[in-house]
Structures are given as C-alpha cells and as structure tokens.
Design an enzyme around this catalytic site. Sequence first.
Site, PDB file in Angstrom:
ATOM      1  N   LYS A 168       1.430  17.444   4.761  1.00  0.00           N
ATOM      2  CA  LYS A 168       0.424  17.764   5.730  1.00  0.00           C
ATOM      3  C   LYS A 168      -0.709  17.050   5.804  1.00  0.00           C
ATOM      4  O   LYS A 168      -1.264  16.452   6.729  1.00  0.00           O
ATOM      5  CB  LYS A 168      -0.008  19.219   5.576  1.00  0.00           C
ATOM      6  N   ARG A 199      -2.260  30.158   7.979  1.00  0.00           N
ATOM      7  CA  ARG A 199      -1.402  30.191   7.084  1.00  0.00           C
ATOM      8  C   ARG A 199      -0.730  31.635   6.912  1.00  0.00           C
ATOM      9  O   ARG A 199       0.248  31.948   6.102  1.00  0.00           O
ATOM     10  CB  ARG A 199      -1.852  30.097   5.654  1.00  0.00           C
ATOM     11  N   ARG A 221       1.928  13.523  -7.424  1.00  0.00           N
ATOM     12  CA  ARG A 221       0.909  13.457  -6.452  1.00  0.00           C
ATOM     13  C   ARG A 221      -0.520  13.129  -7.488  1.00  0.00           C
ATOM     14  O   ARG A 221      -0.570  13.676  -8.238  1.00  0.00           O
ATOM     15  CB  ARG A 221       0.304  14.662  -5.735  1.00  0.00           C
ATOM     16  N   ARG A 247      -3.836  17.426  -9.369  1.00  0.00           N
ATOM     17  CA  ARG A 247      -4.581  18.539  -8.990  1.00  0.00           C
ATOM     18  C   ARG A 247      -4.149  19.862  -9.866  1.00  0.00           C
ATOM     19  O   ARG A 247      -3.122  19.979 -10.229  1.00  0.00           O
ATOM     20  CB  ARG A 247      -4.181  19.136  -7.551  1.00  0.00           C
ATOM     21  N   ARG A 252       3.667  28.699  -5.305  1.00  0.00           N
ATOM     22  CA  ARG A 252       3.110  28.354  -3.734  1.00  0.00           C
ATOM     23  C   ARG A 252       4.230  28.341  -2.746  1.00  0.00           C
ATOM     24  O   ARG A 252       4.037  28.614  -1.566  1.00  0.00           O
ATOM     25  CB  ARG A 252       2.400  26.915  -3.909  1.00  0.00           C
TER      26      ARG A 252
HETATM   27  P1  AP5 Z   1       0.449  15.838   0.850  1.00  0.00           P
HETATM   28  O1  AP5 Z   1      -0.020  15.094   1.826  1.00  0.00           O
HETATM   29  O2  AP5 Z   1      -0.698  16.031  -0.383  1.00  0.00           O
HETATM   30  O3  AP5 Z   1       1.246  17.166   1.108  1.00  0.00           O
HETATM   31  P2  AP5 Z   1       0.276  18.530   1.701  1.00  0.00           P
HETATM   32  O4  AP5 Z   1       1.584  19.288   2.538  1.00  0.00           O
HETATM   33  O5  AP5 Z   1      -1.064  18.288   2.054  1.00  0.00           O
HETATM   34  O6  AP5 Z   1       0.428  19.562   0.304  1.00  0.00           O
HETATM   35  P3  AP5 Z   1      -0.774  20.635  -0.409  1.00  0.00           P
HETATM   36  O7  AP5 Z   1      -0.307  20.690  -1.619  1.00  0.00           O
HETATM   37  O8  AP5 Z   1      -2.035  19.921  -0.094  1.00  0.00           O
HETATM   38  O9  AP5 Z   1      -0.348  21.626   0.546  1.00  0.00           O
HETATM   39  P4  AP5 Z   1      -0.725  22.933   0.331  1.00  0.00           P
HETATM   40  O10 AP5 Z   1      -0.538  23.427   1.597  1.00  0.00           O
HETATM   41  O11 AP5 Z   1      -0.239  23.754  -0.814  1.00  0.00           O
HETATM   42  O12 AP5 Z   1      -2.322  22.889  -0.454  1.00  0.00           O
HETATM   43  P5  AP5 Z   1      -3.752  23.211   0.476  1.00  0.00           P
HETATM   44  O13 AP5 Z   1      -4.607  22.338  -0.236  1.00  0.00           O
HETATM   45  O14 AP5 Z   1      -3.400  23.244   1.905  1.00  0.00           O
HETATM   46  O15 AP5 Z   1       1.807  15.116  -0.010  1.00  0.00           O
HETATM   47  C1  AP5 Z   1       2.336  15.677  -1.175  1.00  0.00           C
HETATM   48  C2  AP5 Z   1       2.612  14.439  -2.038  1.00  0.00           C
HETATM   49  O16 AP5 Z   1       3.697  13.815  -1.441  1.00  0.00           O
HETATM   50  C3  AP5 Z   1       1.666  13.396  -2.123  1.00  0.00           C
HETATM   51  O17 AP5 Z   1       1.620  12.853  -3.491  1.00  0.00           O
HETATM   52  C4  AP5 Z   1       1.947  12.430  -1.284  1.00  0.00           C
HETATM   53  O18 AP5 Z   1       1.564  10.997  -1.590  1.00  0.00           O
HETATM   54  C5  AP5 Z   1       3.183  12.385  -1.216  1.00  0.00           C
HETATM   55  N1  AP5 Z   1       3.820  12.102   0.010  1.00  0.00           N
HETATM   56  C6  AP5 Z   1       3.600  12.528   1.436  1.00  0.00           C
HETATM   57  N2  AP5 Z   1       4.565  12.257   2.316  1.00  0.00           N
HETATM   58  C7  AP5 Z   1       5.330  11.392   1.526  1.00  0.00           C
HETATM   59  C8  AP5 Z   1       6.634  11.001   2.441  1.00  0.00           C
HETATM   60  N3  AP5 Z   1       6.977  10.841   3.443  1.00  0.00           N
HETATM   61  N4  AP5 Z   1       7.500  10.468   1.280  1.00  0.00           N
HETATM   62  C9  AP5 Z   1       7.261  10.754   0.117  1.00  0.00           C
HETATM   63  N5  AP5 Z   1       6.088  11.233  -0.484  1.00  0.00           N
HETATM   64  C10 AP5 Z   1       5.139  11.388   0.303  1.00  0.00           C
HETATM   65  O19 AP5 Z   1      -4.006  24.610  -0.074  1.00  0.00           O
HETATM   66  C11 AP5 Z   1      -4.325  24.685  -1.581  1.00  0.00           C
HETATM   67  C12 AP5 Z   1      -4.385  26.040  -1.731  1.00  0.00           C
HETATM   68  O20 AP5 Z   1      -5.679  26.738  -1.180  1.00  0.00           O
HETATM   69  C13 AP5 Z   1      -3.325  27.271  -1.415  1.00  0.00           C
HETATM   70  O21 AP5 Z   1      -2.456  27.519  -2.406  1.00  0.00           O
HETATM   71  C14 AP5 Z   1      -4.201  28.448  -0.993  1.00  0.00           C
HETATM   72  O22 AP5 Z   1      -4.718  29.094  -2.482  1.00  0.00           O
HETATM   73  C15 AP5 Z   1      -5.816  27.885  -0.776  1.00  0.00           C
HETATM   74  N6  AP5 Z   1      -5.743  27.988   0.766  1.00  0.00           N
HETATM   75  C16 AP5 Z   1      -5.816  26.661   1.718  1.00  0.00           C
HETATM   76  N7  AP5 Z   1      -5.692  26.992   2.872  1.00  0.00           N
HETATM   77  C17 AP5 Z   1      -5.724  28.400   2.863  1.00  0.00           C
HETATM   78  C18 AP5 Z   1      -5.692  29.325   4.065  1.00  0.00           C
HETATM   79  N8  AP5 Z   1      -5.615  28.886   5.409  1.00  0.00           N
HETATM   80  N9  AP5 Z   1      -5.597  30.646   3.666  1.00  0.00           N
HETATM   81  C19 AP5 Z   1      -5.367  31.092   2.503  1.00  0.00           C
HETATM   82  N10 AP5 Z   1      -5.551  30.309   1.375  1.00  0.00           N
HETATM   83  C20 AP5 Z   1      -5.491  28.846   1.352  1.00  0.00           C
HETATM   84 MG    MG Z   2      -2.975  18.979   1.210  1.00  0.00          MG
END
Ligand code: AP5
Ligand code: MG
Length: 214
Positions: free
Chosen positions: A13, A88, A127, A160, A171
């Site tokens: 994402k 979410r 990552r 991270r 997660r």
């Molecule tokens: P990346 O692009 O980093 O993936 P992502 O979907 O953004 O993954 P996140 O871990 O950031 O998602 P998340 O939803 O768990 O975390 P968030 O920060 O939102 O890609 C992942 C890896 O794959 C990278 O190394 C990348 O280089 C690689 N990659 C990408 N595309 C690729 C491809 N096509 N092929 C191969 N490799 C590839 O949330 C973190 C925490 O915050 C949550 O757990 C929660 O506690 C809290 N939080 C955030 N938002 C909310 C909300 N709205 N409500 C409640 N809690 C929340």
């Molecule tokens: Mg992300």
Amino acid sequence: MKIIMLGAPGAGKGTQAKLIADKYSVPHISTGDIFRANIKEGTELGKKAKEYMDKGALVPDELTCDLVMDRISQDDCVNGFVLDGFPRTIPQAESLSAALEKEGKSMDFAIDIEVPDENIINRMGGRRACKGCGATYHIVNIPPKKEGICDRCGEELVLRDDDKPETVKNRLSVYHDQTQPLIDYYNKKNILHEVDGTMEMNDVFNAITAILGA
Ligand code: AP5
Ligand code: MG
C-alpha cells in the site's frame, strides 16, 4: 481524485501510494506514518499509539478518525488524496463517508492490493524504512542503491519495530478480522478495484494507473 488503498500489511500500500501521490500530485496520507512520526517526537498520541502498534493491534478508532478528518480538511487535499492504512475498520469507513457526505463528496476509488499471507512474512522481514523521509525498500526485491542508505534523502534505513515475525502474524490476523470486511463494503459502493500485488512493483503500478486513468 480521492483514493483508498486497501490490502494486508505488507501488500505494498505504502509503496504504491507514494507512486500515485507523485504521479497525480495529491498528498499521501498514511495513518501508520503519522503514528510513527508521533512516536518519534514523543507526543501523547505517539505514546498511546505505540502500546497498540507494538502488539500488532489497531489503534482505537477514536484516536484515529479525528486525526484523518482533520488532515483531509487541509488545503492541500482540495484536489484529492491517497489514504494508506485508513480506513481499517467499518466504523472508520463510516465516519469517513459521513465526513465527506457533509460536504457533498464521496471517495472515488478503493484499490485492494491482493497478496497471499505466505508472501507477506517474507516481505516484511526484508523491508527497510527510511528514518528520515519514510521511503520503503526491500533488501532483495527493491534494494536501495547503497546498502542501508535512503536513495531519496541519504538517511539510515531501519527495520520497523512491528516487522518481527510474531507481530506480523498478529497484524495479519487483525487484518482478516477487522479490515478485510471493507472489501465488501466498498464493493457495495461500486468503487472497489482489485489488483494482483504479487507482480513486480512497476507492473502493480501500471495496473493501478490503468484503473485511475491518465
Ligand atoms: P509496503 O509498501 O511497505 O507495504 P504496506 O502495505 O504499506 O505495509 P505496512 O506494513 O505499512 O502496512 P500496515 O497496514 O501493516 O502498516 P501501517 O503503517 O499502515 O511494502 C512492504 C514490503 O514489500 C516493502 O519492503 C516493499 O519494498 C516490498 N514490496 C512492495 N511492493 C512489492 C512488490 N510488488 N513486489 C515485491 N516486494 C514489494 O500501520 C501500522 C500500525 O499502525 C498498525 O498495525 C496499527 O497498529 C496502526 N494503525 C495504522 N493505521 C491505523 C488505523 N487506520 N486504525 C487503527 N490503527 C492503525
Ligand atoms: Mg505502509
């Protein structure tokens, strides 16, 4: 253009949201990035959010919704925005719909990036995120030009805190329970589009731009 990125943790994402934001000149709004910035700055919000994030749980809706509504009401969002990691939960989606409806607006696209759980664990371990600008890399799939250093800003790349395998598993289970129902929610609103996130990064982006249009 108002876009929601859906998908499991690690689906890509953030990677795709940054590319979309650059191409269409709209802000990239990641709730995860906002919480991590608050943790780094030691704010009250950051302290509260960290308790949940470290366990792989969701931060409560009441801490999340107002923050996003405030952000999307800022001037740079008039032509749209990309939401990454929000909504979410169904209550978050409903509060977003309600806030936009008040202004006679609605979301235009919900893009679901599909990646099976088996691929996710491997992606997360590899990552690396930039401490400075938040850019993300993968040590094998999307490596930086110089190991451990961000191509964009030259800062250090780090793993991270919530990318440890046991936290990633939690997660994923939280995603299936609380976030996956949004796929159906946005399908019913006729704005859902699914993309195969196992493809190479540029192919995923091409599939997304084909949906969004030039
Ligand atoms: P990346 O692009 O980093 O993936 P992502 O979907 O953004 O993954 P996140 O871990 O950031 O998602 P998340 O939803 O768990 O975390 P968030 O920060 O939102 O890609 C992942 C890896 O794959 C990278 O190394 C990348 O280089 C690689 N990659 C990408 N595309 C690729 C491809 N096509 N092929 C191969 N490799 C590839 O949330 C973190 C925490 O915050 C949550 O757990 C929660 O506690 C809290 N939080 C955030 N938002 C909310 C909300 N709205 N409500 C409640 N809690 C929340
Ligand atoms: Mg992300």
